[in-house]
Design a protein around this motif. Structure first.
Motif, PDB file in Angstrom:
ATOM      1  N   SER A  46      73.757  49.128  34.065  1.00 25.31           N
ATOM      2  CA  SER A  46      73.453  48.705  32.703  1.00 25.31           C
ATOM      3  C   SER A  46      72.721  47.377  32.779  1.00 25.31           C
ATOM      4  N   LYS A  47      71.573  47.301  32.118  1.00 24.86           N
ATOM      5  CA  LYS A  47      70.804  46.068  32.067  1.00 24.86           C
ATOM      6  C   LYS A  47      70.710  45.630  30.615  1.00 24.86           C
ATOM      7  N   LYS A  48      71.505  44.628  30.258  1.00 23.26           N
ATOM      8  CA  LYS A  48      71.565  44.118  28.897  1.00 23.26           C
ATOM      9  C   LYS A  48      71.879  45.235  27.906  1.00 23.26           C
ATOM     10  N   GLY A  49      72.767  46.138  28.333  1.00 24.11           N
ATOM     11  CA  GLY A  49      73.192  47.217  27.457  1.00 24.11           C
ATOM     12  C   GLY A  49      72.357  48.479  27.544  1.00 24.11           C
ATOM     13  N   PHE A  50      71.263  48.478  28.341  1.00 19.87           N
ATOM     14  CA  PHE A  50      70.420  49.652  28.492  1.00 19.87           C
ATOM     15  C   PHE A  50      70.754  50.350  29.810  1.00 19.87           C
ATOM     16  N   SER A  51      70.802  51.684  29.773  1.00 19.26           N
ATOM     17  CA  SER A  51      71.181  52.465  30.946  1.00 19.26           C
ATOM     18  C   SER A  51      70.059  52.511  31.970  1.00 19.26           C
ATOM     19  N   MET A  52      70.440  52.478  33.253  1.00 19.34           N
ATOM     20  CA  MET A  52      69.504  52.599  34.358  1.00 19.34           C
ATOM     21  C   MET A  52      70.181  53.372  35.477  1.00 19.34           C
ATOM     22  N   LEU A  53      69.372  53.975  36.356  1.00 19.84           N
ATOM     23  CA  LEU A  53      69.853  54.661  37.548  1.00 19.84           C
ATOM     24  C   LEU A  53      69.009  54.227  38.735  1.00 19.84           C
ATOM     25  N   CYS A  54      69.637  54.109  39.886  1.00 20.77           N
ATOM     26  CA  CYS A  54      68.860  53.845  41.095  1.00 20.77           C
ATOM     27  C   CYS A  54      69.544  54.503  42.283  1.00 20.77           C
ATOM     28  N   SER A  55      68.770  54.785  43.317  1.00 25.36           N
ATOM     29  CA  SER A  55      69.323  55.323  44.558  1.00 25.36           C
ATOM     30  C   SER A  55      69.056  54.347  45.696  1.00 25.36           C
ATOM     31  N   ILE A  56      69.978  54.331  46.648  1.00 20.41           N
ATOM     32  CA  ILE A  56      69.888  53.473  47.829  1.00 20.41           C
ATOM     33  C   ILE A  56      70.075  54.358  49.051  1.00 20.41           C
ATOM     34  N   ASN A  57      69.221  54.200  50.031  1.00 18.38           N
ATOM     35  CA  ASN A  57      69.340  54.990  51.247  1.00 18.38           C
ATOM     36  C   ASN A  57      70.600  54.600  52.014  1.00 18.38           C
ATOM     37  N   LEU A  58      71.263  55.607  52.580  1.00 15.65           N
ATOM     38  CA  LEU A  58      72.459  55.378  53.391  1.00 15.65           C
ATOM     39  C   LEU A  58      72.156  55.682  54.849  1.00 15.65           C
ATOM     40  N   PRO A  59      72.892  55.007  55.776  1.00 16.52           N
ATOM     41  CA  PRO A  59      73.940  54.006  55.540  1.00 16.52           C
ATOM     42  C   PRO A  59      73.355  52.649  55.153  1.00 16.52           C
ATOM     43  N   VAL A  60      74.231  51.793  54.634  1.00 18.98           N
ATOM     44  CA  VAL A  60      73.804  50.481  54.151  1.00 18.98           C
ATOM     45  C   VAL A  60      73.973  49.450  55.264  1.00 18.98           C
ATOM     46  N   LEU A  61      72.904  49.115  55.930  1.00 17.51           N
ATOM     47  CA  LEU A  61      72.852  47.975  56.857  1.00 17.51           C
ATOM     48  C   LEU A  61      73.990  47.924  57.864  1.00 17.51           C
ATOM     49  N   GLY A  62      74.380  49.070  58.391  1.00 17.28           N
ATOM     50  CA  GLY A  62      75.365  49.087  59.478  1.00 17.28           C
ATOM     51  C   GLY A  62      76.627  48.319  59.188  1.00 17.28           C
ATOM     52  N   ASP A  63      76.964  47.346  60.055  1.00 17.23           N
ATOM     53  CA  ASP A  63      78.210  46.595  59.939  1.00 17.23           C
ATOM     54  C   ASP A  63      78.005  45.212  59.339  1.00 17.23           C
ATOM     55  N   CYS A  64      77.011  45.072  58.512  1.00 19.03           N
ATOM     56  CA  CYS A  64      76.750  43.759  57.901  1.00 19.03           C
ATOM     57  C   CYS A  64      77.965  43.280  57.123  1.00 19.03           C
ATOM     58  N   LYS A  65      78.371  42.012  57.333  1.00 18.38           N
ATOM     59  CA  LYS A  65      79.593  41.500  56.721  1.00 18.38           C
ATOM     60  C   LYS A  65      79.333  40.505  55.603  1.00 18.38           C
ATOM     61  N   HIS A  66      78.092  40.287  55.242  1.00 15.64           N
ATOM     62  CA  HIS A  66      77.838  39.309  54.198  1.00 15.64           C
ATOM     63  C   HIS A  66      77.562  40.016  52.870  1.00 15.64           C
ATOM     64  N   GLN A  67      77.581  39.250  51.807  1.00 16.53           N
ATOM     65  CA  GLN A  67      77.378  39.795  50.476  1.00 16.53           C
ATOM     66  C   GLN A  67      75.902  40.075  50.224  1.00 16.53           C
ATOM     67  N   LEU A  68      75.655  41.150  49.502  1.00 16.25           N
ATOM     68  CA  LEU A  68      74.297  41.585  49.216  1.00 16.25           C
ATOM     69  C   LEU A  68      74.137  41.794  47.716  1.00 16.25           C
TER      70      LEU A  68
END
Length: 744
Positions: free
Chosen positions: A331-353
């Motif tokens: 939701s962006k300011k109350g408006f609906s949105m969809l997105c896809s992200i390729n998996l896997p996500v950055l292996g064993d990354c331990k920091h915030q994204l």
């Protein structure tokens, strides 16, 4: 709708007799404001003729209620006793009175209902959706009422509600839950898809949800919510190894009030969408949900990594998992949105994204206040995500998004029949700058053929922000015809809900055209307590903050009048279930704001209901409204409870109040008690236009059938929304009130 034209009445006023006004007022709503006068108390005149028969007068049985040192009388408490010998007779008398009251609007009702039904497509079906080697789809056979879930159940008569459907991993069996009364007590059945026979020995009552083990044996739940991860390897909330379902349960987290977890599994990693507080070494100052992952062996230690946070103006609403992609509902300011992200996500990354760090593909959506509903999307190995898009000016369109190629295709768009012989206008192109922002433009692949059909040339849909009592801006969506709307003269209908974090459904509704083409305005007030940009919008309308919902609704109603969208004496309101509490409390506080209202299975007797822990939803509702066993919360709830705050001697608007005898969510007696007390307490002439209609067979969501709200679209929204059954009464109730002399 028939009720709507009486909305336009000032309450009791001198009458202009004649049946022609009833119909002409609906069809030609631009009647001069001189036709309206002030309230009956200000202009006492000779009483007009009253309808026959008079409204029923129920018995009164003394009953004292006490709480926290306060005692009050509830003489209609007996209506909650289903064994009372006078109850059925009273409800039948109310139904008879409602029919008699509306008798002179039958032609109008038939006209409106015929128009609505004529716009329904002759053939109703969903496009096939591939899952493994099979294509699954639904359709309604010609001349029938209920959908056929292909290779699934088809029912031809009586009430039926198919709850959960699950295909076995080998595609040989269908497990489904079935409610045949409307009381939401679902029975588990399993059908052998090879023979077409229902297996008789596995029918189980009281099933909440179900999931298949990998060996094709169904796991059903009788008291907790069980779902399976998308890859089918685990069953949650407690983890069950779907390959070895008898090995026991593994709890993921302890239950914490207000904290939710949604778990998925992907190639040895668990992904969780949660609003749980982060550990001290993690920074998270926002509201709502974030995403995290954890290896299966680390699950007991809750060693979550790859913390994915939404960006500043985004919030995460939901997720869906596929073999190669993760889909996020945003939701962006109350408006609906969809997105896809390729998996896997950055292996064993331990920091915030943040989401933007993960090369997301933002799905193309229309620019017109789009409502997004996910498709079934059962196939974990599929790279295509299906969604149903809709807006107040765009019929439902089924879109497939290919996450591998980052292209989309329109599969099917809802047909609109009998649209006054008008064809679809040129379809709008995507307004990328307005909807997504320039940073997303390069991700959207659009061909000339991929256009949505919509009706913005005929109808205007705008979103305004209304300043509420405390300065907060409340979203208000306003829909009207470019040609039929008459500034400051048109009638209007304001819809509201404001509870449980639910966003008002603003998807396409062909039935609204009957109102819009007659000059009506239809408005949607997203008041606090409902869904918003993040969870804080919900929280700011719950518990001690519940009055915010009511004041927001009042502000939206006043805005429509003050800005000239609606005539000051032609505004109506409609509320369903908890939305009935919103509308009922508003009427008590501001009885002059609306000229008619519809309360569908309304939650009106909140104080008595929440003080009765034996009722099904009472304990769950403590988190939403508060526990009245606590004095401070009792005092607040009692202060706005619609049943306990009816304004003595006031002129109330015309009302259609509906109830269902088998409703497990809101007792039918709440509507019956409200109507009885309104008639007893308010202006005796005005209160004659308050009618009660009780469905003696259905449940909370009304009757079954294609034309009554449980057709093909039940999985994402009703085909002919059951609201229609009430909306077609609104012009007639308003008109009926005028013919009684309650308004001119």
């Amino acid at each position: 709708m028939a009720l709507l034209s009486s909305i336009l009445k000032p309450h009791c006023s001198s009458s202009i007799k004649g049946s022609s006004l009833t119909l002409s007022f609906l069809l030609f709503p631009n009647i001069s404001s001189s036709f309206f006068s002030t309230l009956c108390r200000a202009h006492p005149t000779t009483p007009p003729p009253q309808p026959s028969p008079p409204p029923p007068v129920p018995k009164k049985v003394p009953f004292a209620v006490s709480a926290h040192g306060k005692t009050w009388q509830d003489p209609y408490r007996w209506m909650s006793n289903t064994d009372d010998p006078d109850l059925a007779d009273h409800l039948n008398k109310e139904n008879s009175y409602a029919e008699a009251f509306m008798a002179d609007t039958q032609n109008l009702q038939r006209t409106l209902f015929s128009e609505m039904k004529s716009r329904m497509p002759a053939k109703i079906s969903t496009p096939p959706e591939r899952w493994g080697p099979w294509l699954y789809y639904q359709y309604i056979p010609e001349g029938k009422e209920y959908p056929v879930l292909c290779r699934r159940l088809g029912t031809e008569k009586g009430y039926v509600h198919v709850g959960t459907c699950r295909i076995s991993p080998d595609h040989h069996f269908l497990a489904y839950t079935l409610d045949t009364k409307g009381d939401e007590q679902f029975m588990l059945q399993i059908k052998d898809l090879r023979s077409g026979c229902v297996i008789p020995k596995v029918q189980v009552d009281g099933v909440v949800s179900l999931a298949w083990a990998q060996d094709g044996k169904s796991n059903s739940s009788f008291c907790v919510d069980i779902t399976s991860t998308k890859d089918g390897k685990f069953i949650t909330v407690y983890l069950i190894d779907a390959a070895n379902p008898l090995d026991g349960l593994q709890r993921v987290w302890k239950r914490v009030s207000g904290v939710q977890y949604f778990l998925e599994h992907h190639h040895g990693l668990f992904y969780v969408l949660t609003n749980a507080p982060l550990s001290e070494n993690k920074v998270w100052s926002g509201e709502g949900y974030y995403l995290a992952s954890c290896r299966g062996e680390d699950l007991p230690t809750s060693n979550w990594q790859n913390i994915i946070l939404p960006s500043e103006d985004l919030s995460i609403q939901d997720m869906d998992m596929f073999d190669g992609h993760l889909v996020l509902s945003l939701s962006k300011k109350g408006f609906s949105m969809l997105c896809s992200i390729n998996l896997p996500v950055l292996g064993d990354c331990k920091h915030q994204l943040e989401i933007d760090d993960l090369d997301p593909w933002f799905f193309a959506l229309p620019s017109n206040l789009c409502n997004v509903v996910p498709g079934s999307n059962h196939d974990f190995h599929n790279s295509v995500y299906r969604a149903v898009l809709s807006s107040p000016v765009m019929p439902d369109v089924v879109v497939d998004y290919d996450m591998s190629s980052r292209r989309f295709s329109i599969v099917q768009q809802e047909e609109v029949r009998d649209f006054y012989d008008r064809t679809f206008p040129p379809t709008n192109q995507l307004d990328l700058n307005k909807k997504f922002g320039s940073q997303y433009q390069e991700d959207v692949q659009i061909s000339e053929s991929q256009r949505w059909k919509e009706y913005s040339d005929e109808y205007c849909c705008v979103r305004k922000e209304v300043i509420s009592h405390d300065g907060v801006r409340v979203p208000l969506t306003i829909l009207y015809s470019h040609t039929a709307w008459d500034k400051s003269q048109s009638p209007g209908l304001l819809k509201g809900y404001g509870a449980y974090g639910e966003v008002l459904d603003k998807s396409w509704c062909a039935e609204h055209l009957c109102l819009l083409d007659r000059g009506w305005v239809v408005a949607f007030a997203d008041v606090r307590g409902g869904g918003g940009a993040d969870s804080s919008w919900h929280k700011s309308g719950t518990g001690f903050n519940k009055l915010n919902s009511i004041y927001d609704f009042v502000s939206c109603g006043n805005y429509l009048i003050e800005e000239g969208y609606v005539h000051k004496d032609r505004l109506g309101a409609i509320g369903h279930s908890a939305g009935g509490l919103l509308v009922g409390a508003t009427i008590n506080m501001y009885p002059d704001l609306f000229r008619a209202s519809i309360l569908k299975v309304p939650f009106l007797d909140i104080c008595n209901t929440l003080m009765d822990p034996s009722l099904p939803l009472t304990i769950l509702d403590y988190e939403e409204f508060g526990n009245p066993q606590i004095q401070s919360k009792f005092e607040l709830i009692f202060s706005y409870s619609p049943y306990d705050n009816i304004s003595q001697g006031s002129c109330y608007p015309s009302m259609l109040v509906t109830a269902s005898l088998h409703d497990p969510r809101v007792g039918f007696w709440e509507a019956a008690k409200w109507v009885a007390k309104v008639r007893e307490s308010t202006c005796p002439r005005c209160s004659r236009s308050v009618i009660l209609k009780t469905n003696m067979a259905g449940g909370h969501f009304g009757e079954g059938g294609r034309a009554m709200g449980s057709g093909l679209r039940g999985s994402r929204r009703n085909w002919l929304d059951s609201l229609v059954k009430s909306e077609r009464f609104l012009p007639a109730i308003l008109s009926r009130a005028r013919s009684m002399g309650l308004s001119s």
